[in-house]
Design a protein around this motif. Structure first.
Motif, PDB file in Angstrom:
ATOM      1  N   GLY A 206       0.795  -1.377  -0.056  1.00  0.00           N
ATOM      2  CA  GLY A 206      -0.014  -0.087   0.071  1.00  0.00           C
ATOM      3  C   GLY A 206       0.846   1.231   0.015  1.00  0.00           C
ATOM      4  N   ALA A 207       2.072   1.319  -0.196  1.00  0.00           N
ATOM      5  CA  ALA A 207       2.932   2.398  -0.186  1.00  0.00           C
ATOM      6  C   ALA A 207       2.573   3.125  -1.527  1.00  0.00           C
ATOM      7  N   GLY A 208       2.915   4.430  -1.312  1.00  0.00           N
ATOM      8  CA  GLY A 208       2.473   5.351  -2.456  1.00  0.00           C
ATOM      9  C   GLY A 208       2.745   6.975  -2.016  1.00  0.00           C
ATOM     10  N   PRO A 209       2.897   8.036  -2.976  1.00  0.00           N
ATOM     11  CA  PRO A 209       3.085   9.080  -2.708  1.00  0.00           C
ATOM     12  C   PRO A 209       1.698   9.784  -2.005  1.00  0.00           C
ATOM     13  N   ALA A 210       2.008  10.621  -1.022  1.00  0.00           N
ATOM     14  CA  ALA A 210       1.034  11.308   0.031  1.00  0.00           C
ATOM     15  C   ALA A 210       0.105  12.426  -0.852  1.00  0.00           C
ATOM     16  N   ASP A 211       0.685  12.766  -1.981  1.00  0.00           N
ATOM     17  CA  ASP A 211      -0.015  13.977  -2.201  1.00  0.00           C
ATOM     18  C   ASP A 211      -0.827  13.771  -3.657  1.00  0.00           C
ATOM     19  N   VAL A 212      -1.483  12.714  -3.295  1.00  0.00           N
ATOM     20  CA  VAL A 212      -2.652  12.226  -4.297  1.00  0.00           C
ATOM     21  C   VAL A 212      -3.853  13.026  -4.507  1.00  0.00           C
ATOM     22  N   ARG A 213      -4.150  13.657  -5.641  1.00  0.00           N
ATOM     23  CA  ARG A 213      -5.316  14.310  -5.697  1.00  0.00           C
ATOM     24  C   ARG A 213      -6.698  13.899  -6.207  1.00  0.00           C
ATOM     25  N   LEU A 214      -7.517  13.860  -5.537  1.00  0.00           N
ATOM     26  CA  LEU A 214      -9.108  13.004  -5.846  1.00  0.00           C
ATOM     27  C   LEU A 214     -10.194  14.132  -5.911  1.00  0.00           C
ATOM     28  N   GLN A 215     -11.154  13.770  -6.532  1.00  0.00           N
ATOM     29  CA  GLN A 215     -12.256  14.592  -6.620  1.00  0.00           C
ATOM     30  C   GLN A 215     -13.503  13.741  -6.347  1.00  0.00           C
ATOM     31  N   ALA A 216     -14.354  14.295  -5.196  1.00  0.00           N
ATOM     32  CA  ALA A 216     -15.618  13.667  -4.869  1.00  0.00           C
ATOM     33  C   ALA A 216     -16.284  13.423  -6.026  1.00  0.00           C
ATOM     34  N   PRO A 217     -17.002  12.362  -6.101  1.00  0.00           N
ATOM     35  CA  PRO A 217     -18.156  12.209  -7.098  1.00  0.00           C
ATOM     36  C   PRO A 217     -19.378  12.772  -6.558  1.00  0.00           C
ATOM     37  N   ALA A 218     -19.590  13.140  -5.513  1.00  0.00           N
ATOM     38  CA  ALA A 218     -20.920  14.089  -5.099  1.00  0.00           C
ATOM     39  C   ALA A 218     -20.523  14.694  -3.950  1.00  0.00           C
ATOM     40  N   PRO A 219     -21.369  15.889  -3.694  1.00  0.00           N
ATOM     41  CA  PRO A 219     -21.079  16.754  -2.523  1.00  0.00           C
ATOM     42  C   PRO A 219     -21.104  15.742  -1.150  1.00  0.00           C
ATOM     43  N   ALA A 232     -13.015   9.301   0.213  1.00  0.00           N
ATOM     44  CA  ALA A 232     -13.761  10.945   0.802  1.00  0.00           C
ATOM     45  C   ALA A 232     -13.132  11.904   1.451  1.00  0.00           C
ATOM     46  N   ARG A 233     -12.541  11.350   2.441  1.00  0.00           N
ATOM     47  CA  ARG A 233     -11.334  12.500   3.173  1.00  0.00           C
ATOM     48  C   ARG A 233     -10.479  13.079   2.267  1.00  0.00           C
ATOM     49  N   PHE A 234      -9.663  12.373   1.566  1.00  0.00           N
ATOM     50  CA  PHE A 234      -8.502  12.640   0.362  1.00  0.00           C
ATOM     51  C   PHE A 234      -9.169  13.666  -0.297  1.00  0.00           C
ATOM     52  N   ALA A 235     -10.593  13.462  -0.709  1.00  0.00           N
ATOM     53  CA  ALA A 235     -11.456  14.342  -1.574  1.00  0.00           C
ATOM     54  C   ALA A 235     -12.124  15.618  -1.121  1.00  0.00           C
ATOM     55  N   GLY A 236     -11.914  15.847   0.358  1.00  0.00           N
ATOM     56  CA  GLY A 236     -12.504  16.933   0.865  1.00  0.00           C
ATOM     57  C   GLY A 236     -13.658  16.675   1.354  1.00  0.00           C
ATOM     58  N   VAL A 237     -14.258  15.748   1.473  1.00  0.00           N
ATOM     59  CA  VAL A 237     -15.721  15.359   2.091  1.00  0.00           C
ATOM     60  C   VAL A 237     -15.585  14.540   3.164  1.00  0.00           C
ATOM     61  N   ASP A 238     -16.296  14.806   4.466  1.00  0.00           N
ATOM     62  CA  ASP A 238     -16.330  14.134   5.411  1.00  0.00           C
ATOM     63  C   ASP A 238     -17.471  12.999   5.447  1.00  0.00           C
ATOM     64  N   PRO A 239     -17.066  11.751   5.321  1.00  0.00           N
ATOM     65  CA  PRO A 239     -18.229  10.596   4.971  1.00  0.00           C
ATOM     66  C   PRO A 239     -19.199  10.571   6.125  1.00  0.00           C
ATOM     67  N   GLU A 240     -20.490  10.320   5.801  1.00  0.00           N
ATOM     68  CA  GLU A 240     -21.495   9.870   6.698  1.00  0.00           C
ATOM     69  C   GLU A 240     -21.493   8.235   6.729  1.00  0.00           C
ATOM     70  N   ARG A 244     -28.245   3.725   6.606  1.00  0.00           N
ATOM     71  CA  ARG A 244     -29.666   3.820   5.965  1.00  0.00           C
ATOM     72  C   ARG A 244     -29.367   4.964   5.083  1.00  0.00           C
ATOM     73  N   TYR A 245     -30.268   5.032   3.814  1.00  0.00           N
ATOM     74  CA  TYR A 245     -30.339   6.074   2.839  1.00  0.00           C
ATOM     75  C   TYR A 245     -30.728   7.396   3.883  1.00  0.00           C
ATOM     76  N   LEU A 246     -29.959   8.393   3.386  1.00  0.00           N
ATOM     77  CA  LEU A 246     -30.562   9.637   3.844  1.00  0.00           C
ATOM     78  C   LEU A 246     -30.898  10.502   2.467  1.00  0.00           C
ATOM     79  N   ASP A 247     -32.255  11.023   2.806  1.00  0.00           N
ATOM     80  CA  ASP A 247     -32.898  11.360   1.914  1.00  0.00           C
ATOM     81  C   ASP A 247     -32.112  12.582   0.933  1.00  0.00           C
ATOM     82  N   GLY A 248     -32.252  12.425  -0.382  1.00  0.00           N
ATOM     83  CA  GLY A 248     -31.669  13.294  -1.268  1.00  0.00           C
ATOM     84  C   GLY A 248     -30.523  12.720  -2.266  1.00  0.00           C
ATOM     85  N   THR A 249     -29.700  13.639  -2.745  1.00  0.00           N
ATOM     86  CA  THR A 249     -28.994  13.033  -3.729  1.00  0.00           C
ATOM     87  C   THR A 249     -27.651  12.682  -3.243  1.00  0.00           C
TER      88      THR A 249
END
Length: 341
Positions: A206-219, A232-240, A244-249
């Motif tokens: 699992g080694a690799g460069p720590a500066d990988v840039r990712l983009q979240a597929p949804a807010p 998700a965290r690397f893409a700047g989103v705090d995962p929930e 259960r399904y949380l209503d919405g997109t």
């Protein structure tokens, strides 16, 4: 307005005349399947599939750093390496590896072994174990070799997956030292006396460069597995959470089917599927009917084949389309290409 639900392990492998999903009552899922456009995509490991959704590539991906970030915010100045416990055993003349999913390692065993590793190998780095089957070592420098991922090695001859590239002698030596230390540890003596398989190795990867840039597929992202949460965290989103399904997109990765499917544990897989029916399929069907979402995508990536389902709110008005069982959909999976000797 769309929602993407990712379910590794949904495509249970068919064997014999019956299917594990055959006798289950899943009315919401059956309704969704009846109105879905289903397609079979090329086989791909779920982790590789997820990386692509976040705009990344699995070439030198820092898997360890991503997975560790999914456990809890890691130290920013460390280079992470997965150091997962395994069982090594000979079959004829080949040394095979089994991952920790079937070893039943306890929290007490883990705490004892991690404390001993930190005492004995303090010059290597700092060992951590957020879970009995997921261990890490934090290093001051990024390892230079390419390490094969543990899922690729599980159940296969170890000699086919040795580290490649630079500085491999150092890491081969460390692996051997760790194996000797584990083999002689009292925890393993107790496991052997109890008739359990011993923890006689670790797999470094699992080694690799720590500066990988990712983009979240949804807010909004829901995820349960550490790797998906780390993406998700690397893409700047705090995962929930994924209870259960949380209503919405949004975009959700629910991994409750993955381990039962891997181990062909039909009882656990069926129980997880019924939970998904109650907490995900039924609410998502209701959201489509009410047009709170316009499109639902369900993806089931697998290293055998990848099922993709597309359901639109408008298709639900096609009353002539009848519910379809999951077993019937999975029966359409492409068969592996036959080979001739």
């Amino acid at each position: 307005m769309q929602f993407h639900l990712v379910l590794p392990g949904l495509a249970w492998p068919r064997s014999g005349a019956s299917h594990a999903a055959g006798d289950l009552s899943l009315p919401a899922l059956s309704a969704l399947l009846g109105h879905a456009q289903a397609s079979w995509q090329p086989a791909v490991a779920p982790e590789t599939w997820l990386v692509a959704r976040f705009g990344g590539t699995d070439v030198r991906l820092p898997y360890a750093a991503l997975r560790r970030a999914g456990e809890a915010p890691p130290a920013a100045d460390a280079h992470w390496l997965c150091c997962d416990p395994v069982h090594l055993h000979f079959s004829r003349d080949k040394l095979l590896l089994a991952d920790a999913s079937g070893l039943g390692i306890t929290a007490d065993e883990t705490a004892t072994l991690i404390a001993g590793l930190n005492d004995t190998f303090a010059d290597i780095g700092r060992f951590e174990a957020p879970a009995p089957d997921r261990w890490y070592v934090a290093l001051t420098d990024e390892p230079r070799p390419f390490f094969h991922p543990l899922p690729d090695v599980n159940g296969r001859p170890v000699q086919l997956f040795m580290p490649e590239g630079e500085d491999i002698a150092r890491w081969a030596r460390l692996s051997n030292e760790l194996e000797v230390w584990l083999y002689n540890h009292p925890v393993n003596a107790a496991r052997e006396a109890a008739g359990q398989r011993v923890i006689n190795g670790v797999w470094l990867w699992g080694a690799g460069p720590a500066d990988v840039r990712l983009q979240a597929p949804a807010p909004r992202i829901q995820a349960d597995a550490p790797f998906a949460r780390g993406l998700a965290r690397f893409a700047g989103v705090d995962p929930e959470a994924t209870e259960r399904y949380l209503d919405g997109t949004g975009f959700a990765v629910v991994s409750s089917l993955q381990r039962p499917a891997l181990h062909l544990d039909a009882t656990a897989w069926q129980a997880a599927l019924q939970q998904l029916e109650q907490h995900w399929f039924a609410p998502l069907l209701a959201a489509l009917k009410a047009k709170r979402i316009r499109t639902l995508t369900i993806s089931a990536p697998s290293d055998k084949h990848c099922l993709q389902l597309e359901i639109s709110a408008g298709s639900l008005w096609k009353f002539w389309r009848k519910p379809q069982t999951l077993a019937a959909v999975l029966a359409t999976a492409p068969q592996p290409a036959s080979t001739t000797p």
